[in-house]
Design a protein around this motif. Structure first.
Motif, PDB file in Angstrom:
ATOM      1  N   ARG A 123       0.832  -1.208   0.000  1.00  0.00           N
ATOM      2  CA  ARG A 123       0.000   0.000   0.000  1.00  0.00           C
ATOM      3  C   ARG A 123       0.866   1.257   0.000  1.00  0.00           C
ATOM      4  NH1 ARG A 123      -4.728  -1.057  -2.125  1.00  0.00           N
ATOM      5  NH2 ARG A 123      -5.976  -2.571  -0.967  1.00  0.00           N
ATOM      6  N   LEU A 124       1.976   1.218   0.713  1.00  0.00           N
ATOM      7  CA  LEU A 124       2.883   2.372   0.727  1.00  0.00           C
ATOM      8  C   LEU A 124       3.582   2.541  -0.618  1.00  0.00           C
ATOM      9  CD1 LEU A 124       4.578   1.918   4.226  1.00  0.00           C
ATOM     10  CD2 LEU A 124       2.435   3.063   3.661  1.00  0.00           C
ATOM     11  N   LEU A 125       3.794   1.430  -1.321  1.00  0.00           N
ATOM     12  CA  LEU A 125       4.465   1.486  -2.616  1.00  0.00           C
ATOM     13  C   LEU A 125       3.518   1.914  -3.731  1.00  0.00           C
ATOM     14  CD1 LEU A 125       6.455  -1.880  -2.387  1.00  0.00           C
ATOM     15  CD2 LEU A 125       7.352   0.416  -1.975  1.00  0.00           C
ATOM     16  N   GLY A 126       2.228   1.683  -3.536  1.00  0.00           N
ATOM     17  CA  GLY A 126       1.236   2.000  -4.555  1.00  0.00           C
ATOM     18  C   GLY A 126       0.663   0.742  -5.172  1.00  0.00           C
ATOM     19  N   THR A 127      -0.332   0.153  -4.517  1.00  0.00           N
ATOM     20  CA  THR A 127      -0.875  -1.144  -4.925  1.00  0.00           C
ATOM     21  C   THR A 127      -1.465  -1.090  -6.330  1.00  0.00           C
ATOM     22  OG1 THR A 127      -1.384  -1.597  -2.611  1.00  0.00           O
ATOM     23  CG2 THR A 127      -2.455  -2.996  -4.254  1.00  0.00           C
ATOM     24  N   CYS A 128      -1.089  -2.070  -7.139  1.00  0.00           N
ATOM     25  CA  CYS A 128      -1.613  -2.211  -8.507  1.00  0.00           C
ATOM     26  C   CYS A 128      -2.535  -3.410  -8.657  1.00  0.00           C
ATOM     27  CB  CYS A 128      -0.470  -2.352  -9.507  1.00  0.00           C
ATOM     28  SG  CYS A 128       0.570  -0.899  -9.678  1.00  0.00           S
ATOM     29  N   ARG A 129      -2.441  -4.381  -7.755  1.00  0.00           N
ATOM     30  CA  ARG A 129      -3.216  -5.617  -7.883  1.00  0.00           C
ATOM     31  C   ARG A 129      -3.333  -6.257  -6.502  1.00  0.00           C
ATOM     32  NH1 ARG A 129      -0.074  -8.588 -12.059  1.00  0.00           N
ATOM     33  NH2 ARG A 129       1.339  -6.817 -12.264  1.00  0.00           N
ATOM     34  N   ASP A 130      -4.220  -7.234  -6.386  1.00  0.00           N
ATOM     35  CA  ASP A 130      -4.347  -7.942  -5.105  1.00  0.00           C
ATOM     36  C   ASP A 130      -4.005  -9.416  -5.217  1.00  0.00           C
ATOM     37  OD1 ASP A 130      -6.538  -8.993  -6.412  1.00  0.00           O
ATOM     38  OD2 ASP A 130      -8.033  -8.214  -5.004  1.00  0.00           O
ATOM     39  N   ARG A 131      -3.604  -9.845  -6.411  1.00  0.00           N
ATOM     40  CA  ARG A 131      -3.199 -11.246  -6.597  1.00  0.00           C
ATOM     41  C   ARG A 131      -2.353 -11.336  -7.860  1.00  0.00           C
ATOM     42  NH1 ARG A 131      -9.104 -13.408  -6.933  1.00  0.00           N
ATOM     43  NH2 ARG A 131      -9.317 -11.515  -5.699  1.00  0.00           N
ATOM     44  N   ILE A 132      -1.620 -12.444  -7.968  1.00  0.00           N
ATOM     45  CA  ILE A 132      -0.736 -12.650  -9.124  1.00  0.00           C
ATOM     46  C   ILE A 132      -0.711 -14.145  -9.448  1.00  0.00           C
ATOM     47  CG2 ILE A 132       1.335 -12.891  -7.684  1.00  0.00           C
ATOM     48  CD1 ILE A 132       1.486 -11.010 -10.960  1.00  0.00           C
ATOM     49  N   PRO A 133      -0.797 -14.536 -10.728  1.00  0.00           N
ATOM     50  CA  PRO A 133      -0.668 -15.962 -11.055  1.00  0.00           C
ATOM     51  C   PRO A 133       0.747 -16.463 -10.804  1.00  0.00           C
ATOM     52  CG  PRO A 133      -0.852 -14.639 -13.059  1.00  0.00           C
ATOM     53  CD  PRO A 133      -1.095 -13.710 -11.905  1.00  0.00           C
ATOM     54  N   THR A 134       0.862 -17.756 -10.566  1.00  0.00           N
ATOM     55  CA  THR A 134       2.121 -18.365 -10.134  1.00  0.00           C
ATOM     56  C   THR A 134       2.597 -19.387 -11.160  1.00  0.00           C
ATOM     57  OG1 THR A 134       1.349 -18.163  -7.860  1.00  0.00           O
ATOM     58  CG2 THR A 134       3.224 -19.609  -8.227  1.00  0.00           C
ATOM     59  N   TYR A 135       3.919 -19.434 -11.364  1.00  0.00           N
ATOM     60  CA  TYR A 135       4.473 -20.561 -12.107  1.00  0.00           C
ATOM     61  C   TYR A 135       5.370 -21.377 -11.180  1.00  0.00           C
ATOM     62  CZ  TYR A 135       8.873 -17.904 -12.878  1.00  0.00           C
ATOM     63  OH  TYR A 135      10.038 -17.194 -12.727  1.00  0.00           O
ATOM     64  N   ALA A 136       5.337 -22.689 -11.373  1.00  0.00           N
ATOM     65  CA  ALA A 136       6.213 -23.600 -10.635  1.00  0.00           C
ATOM     66  C   ALA A 136       7.560 -23.636 -11.326  1.00  0.00           C
ATOM     67  CB  ALA A 136       5.601 -24.990 -10.582  1.00  0.00           C
ATOM     68  N   SER A 137       8.636 -23.553 -10.539  1.00  0.00           N
ATOM     69  CA  SER A 137       9.987 -23.414 -11.065  1.00  0.00           C
ATOM     70  C   SER A 137      10.807 -24.627 -10.641  1.00  0.00           C
ATOM     71  CB  SER A 137      10.599 -22.109 -10.534  1.00  0.00           C
ATOM     72  OG  SER A 137      11.810 -21.802 -11.144  1.00  0.00           O
ATOM     73  N   SER A 138      11.172 -25.474 -11.596  1.00  0.00           N
ATOM     74  CA  SER A 138      11.731 -26.793 -11.291  1.00  0.00           C
ATOM     75  C   SER A 138      13.137 -26.724 -10.723  1.00  0.00           C
ATOM     76  CB  SER A 138      11.755 -27.650 -12.560  1.00  0.00           C
ATOM     77  OG  SER A 138      12.912 -27.364 -13.329  1.00  0.00           O
ATOM     78  N   ALA A 139      13.518 -27.798 -10.066  1.00  0.00           N
ATOM     79  CA  ALA A 139      14.929 -28.072  -9.788  1.00  0.00           C
ATOM     80  C   ALA A 139      15.488 -28.839 -10.993  1.00  0.00           C
ATOM     81  CB  ALA A 139      15.074 -28.886  -8.514  1.00  0.00           C
ATOM     82  N   ASN A 140      16.729 -29.301 -10.901  1.00  0.00           N
ATOM     83  CA  ASN A 140      17.303 -30.159 -11.927  1.00  0.00           C
ATOM     84  C   ASN A 140      16.776 -31.568 -11.709  1.00  0.00           C
ATOM     85  OD1 ASN A 140      19.410 -32.154 -12.911  1.00  0.00           O
ATOM     86  ND2 ASN A 140      20.223 -30.264 -13.780  1.00  0.00           N
ATOM     87  N   LEU A 141      16.089 -32.105 -12.690  1.00  0.00           N
ATOM     88  CA  LEU A 141      15.496 -33.431 -12.602  1.00  0.00           C
ATOM     89  C   LEU A 141      16.238 -34.398 -13.520  1.00  0.00           C
ATOM     90  CD1 LEU A 141      11.721 -32.403 -12.544  1.00  0.00           C
ATOM     91  CD2 LEU A 141      13.250 -32.805 -10.607  1.00  0.00           C
ATOM     92  N   ALA A 350      -1.977  -7.615   6.333  1.00  0.00           N
ATOM     93  CA  ALA A 350      -1.596  -7.108   7.653  1.00  0.00           C
ATOM     94  C   ALA A 350      -0.516  -6.032   7.499  1.00  0.00           C
ATOM     95  CB  ALA A 350      -1.092  -8.255   8.530  1.00  0.00           C
ATOM     96  N   PRO A 351      -0.316  -5.189   8.522  1.00  0.00           N
ATOM     97  CA  PRO A 351       0.677  -4.111   8.424  1.00  0.00           C
ATOM     98  C   PRO A 351       2.101  -4.619   8.217  1.00  0.00           C
ATOM     99  CG  PRO A 351      -0.846  -3.698  10.237  1.00  0.00           C
ATOM    100  CD  PRO A 351      -1.112  -5.098   9.762  1.00  0.00           C
ATOM    101  N   GLY A 352       2.930  -3.767   7.627  1.00  0.00           N
ATOM    102  CA  GLY A 352       4.323  -4.121   7.368  1.00  0.00           C
ATOM    103  C   GLY A 352       4.423  -5.218   6.334  1.00  0.00           C
ATOM    104  N   LEU A 353       5.339  -6.158   6.556  1.00  0.00           N
ATOM    105  CA  LEU A 353       5.427  -7.301   5.650  1.00  0.00           C
ATOM    106  C   LEU A 353       4.220  -8.216   5.775  1.00  0.00           C
ATOM    107  CD1 LEU A 353       9.222  -8.226   5.955  1.00  0.00           C
ATOM    108  CD2 LEU A 353       8.090  -6.995   4.092  1.00  0.00           C
ATOM    109  N   GLY A 354       3.511  -8.106   6.887  1.00  0.00           N
ATOM    110  CA  GLY A 354       2.237  -8.803   7.020  1.00  0.00           C
ATOM    111  C   GLY A 354       2.336 -10.261   7.381  1.00  0.00           C
ATOM    112  N   VAL A 355       3.472 -10.699   7.921  1.00  0.00           N
ATOM    113  CA  VAL A 355       3.646 -12.093   8.314  1.00  0.00           C
ATOM    114  C   VAL A 355       4.221 -12.148   9.728  1.00  0.00           C
ATOM    115  CG1 VAL A 355       3.917 -13.027   5.992  1.00  0.00           C
ATOM    116  CG2 VAL A 355       5.914 -12.154   7.209  1.00  0.00           C
ATOM    117  N   GLU A 356       4.085 -13.315  10.349  1.00  0.00           N
ATOM    118  CA  GLU A 356       4.553 -13.515  11.729  1.00  0.00           C
ATOM    119  C   GLU A 356       5.707 -14.508  11.741  1.00  0.00           C
ATOM    120  OE1 GLU A 356       2.838 -15.162  16.047  1.00  0.00           O
ATOM    121  OE2 GLU A 356       1.486 -14.913  14.318  1.00  0.00           O
ATOM    122  N   LEU A 357       6.803 -14.118  12.370  1.00  0.00           N
ATOM    123  CA  LEU A 357       7.938 -15.026  12.502  1.00  0.00           C
ATOM    124  C   LEU A 357       7.623 -16.151  13.479  1.00  0.00           C
ATOM    125  CD1 LEU A 357      10.737 -12.338  12.587  1.00  0.00           C
ATOM    126  CD2 LEU A 357      10.567 -14.156  10.893  1.00  0.00           C
TER     127      LEU A 357
END
Length: 371
Positions: A123-141, A350-357
């Motif tokens: 929100r401080l940066l200037g929100t453009c969206r509330d979600r983003i699609p995800t791609y799975a990124s493989s290891a070396n198989l 949630a405020p800040g980074l929005g996560v709990e350690l």
């Protein structure tokens, strides 16, 4: 408000072994060293970030954070995030500062700023969206069929994209790319990231093959010292070429890739480019040239969360990257980043980074504390 203290809690845990592109690029120990950085203020607000992770340790950050950054930071207003960032960047050479150290400080200061404002950082940066699609990124198989099966699995989970980290051998990698496309059909975005393993000749050959297969982008095919080669490759291929993920330096370094026409899509992240402040500068640079900027992830949980905030404030990015397997880099939070059944990651609320350690887990794995 003033900064009163800076502390670093060092942890080590056992995780899954890491296998990157190139068959010799293997960590068989599965040990992950992570530092939890905390910045305290005279008003009781604390900001947090992480350094290190499953691939790169945190020990190298101890001395600069404690001997140089802490005396510089204590007494300053933590809300002067831009001024602190600029002052630290000016000291990169004289203090031999790594951009990862600057990034850790910057993320913790943005966490404080969000908590003070009672708003999530995006929100401080200037929100453009509330979600983003995800791609799975493989290891070396081990085989083309293994990649094909993994891509099918994540397609079935609702992921719209899958990125291949192949073997780093052009002929083998083309077969991997063909197998994955056959397995998932045309309805899934596919990307290839050889992690800088090719010469220009092999990069061109593989690039033409994945163009024919309808791949979405071609990431970091050659060493990022070869700026001339990247400019040629961008000219010679139609598929968008993405760079520079690992080129040394910060914001100004990335600018040279734009000026030299050596990338069609920029690639950066919070951990490698000086934090949220550095990453947003690169995102805006890309936007000014009508370019997308895709965000690399995977170092540690708080850096990944910071990347999510940046993504939510960027109009010119398509995906969130989920490095596989997530257990390798997701650690230290009560609730980490999750992907919904439609393949989306959602903006923190949630405020800040929005996560709990998860301090119970952190204390169980603490090896040292520095203040």
């Amino acid at each position: 408000m003033k900064v009163t203290d800076l502390k670093l809690t060092m942890t080590q845990r056992q995780t899954l072994p890491w296998r990157g592109t190139g068959m010799g690029n293997v960590d068989t120990t599965g040990k992950a060293e992570l530092g939890i950085l905390s910045i305290s203020t005279d008003e009781g607000v604390q900001g947090y970030s992480m350094v290190g992770g499953y691939q790169i340790g945190a020990a190298q950050a101890v001395r600069p954070l404690l001997s140089q950054v802490k005396p510089f930071l204590v007494g300053r207003n933590p809300l002067d995030v831009g001024a602190v960032w600029s002052d630290l960047v000016k000291r990169v050479r004289s203090w031999h500062l790594d951009y990862g150290v600057i990034g850790a400080v910057d993320v913790a200061l943005w966490d404080i700023a969000g908590k003070v404002a009672k708003l999530p950082v995006h929100r401080l940066l200037g929100t453009c969206r509330d979600r983003i699609p995800t791609y799975a990124s493989s290891a070396n198989l081990p085989s083309p069929s293994a990649y094909a099966e993994e891509a099918q699995h994540y397609k079935g989970m609702g992921f719209p994209g899958y990125k291949i980290h192949p073997h780093g051998v052009a002929s083998e990698d083309i077969e991997i790319c063909r197998a994955v496309r056959r397995a998932v059909g045309d309805g899934m975005a596919l990307m290839l990231d050889p992690a800088a393993r090719y010469s220009y000749v092999d990069a061109l050959r593989v690039g033409r093959a994945i163009e024919d297969l309808g791949y979405h982008w071609y990431e970091e095919p050659m060493p990022e010292t070869d700026l001339y080669g990247y400019a040629k490759l961008c000219h010679d291929l139609d598929i968008p070429v993405m760079a520079p993920e690992t080129a040394p330096g910060g914001f100004a370094t990335v600018g040279q890739w734009v000026l030299q026409r050596a990338a069609d899509i920029l690639r950066s992240d919070v951990a490698r480019r000086g934090g949220i402040t550095g990453m947003m500068k690169i995102a805006h640079l890309a936007e000014a040239f009508e370019m997308n900027c895709e965000v690399h992830t995977g170092s540690n949980s708080l850096s990944n969360v910071a990347n999510v905030h940046v993504i939510m404030a960027m109009p010119n990015t398509e995906y969130f990257e989920l490095i596989l397997p997530p257990e390798r880099h997701q650690w230290g939070l009560v609730r980490d980043i999750t992907v919904d059944k439609q393949g989306y990651v959602h903006a923190p609320t949630a405020p800040g980074l929005g996560v709990e350690l998860d301090w119970d887990a952190i204390r169980r794995h603490t090896t040292a504390e520095f203040s």
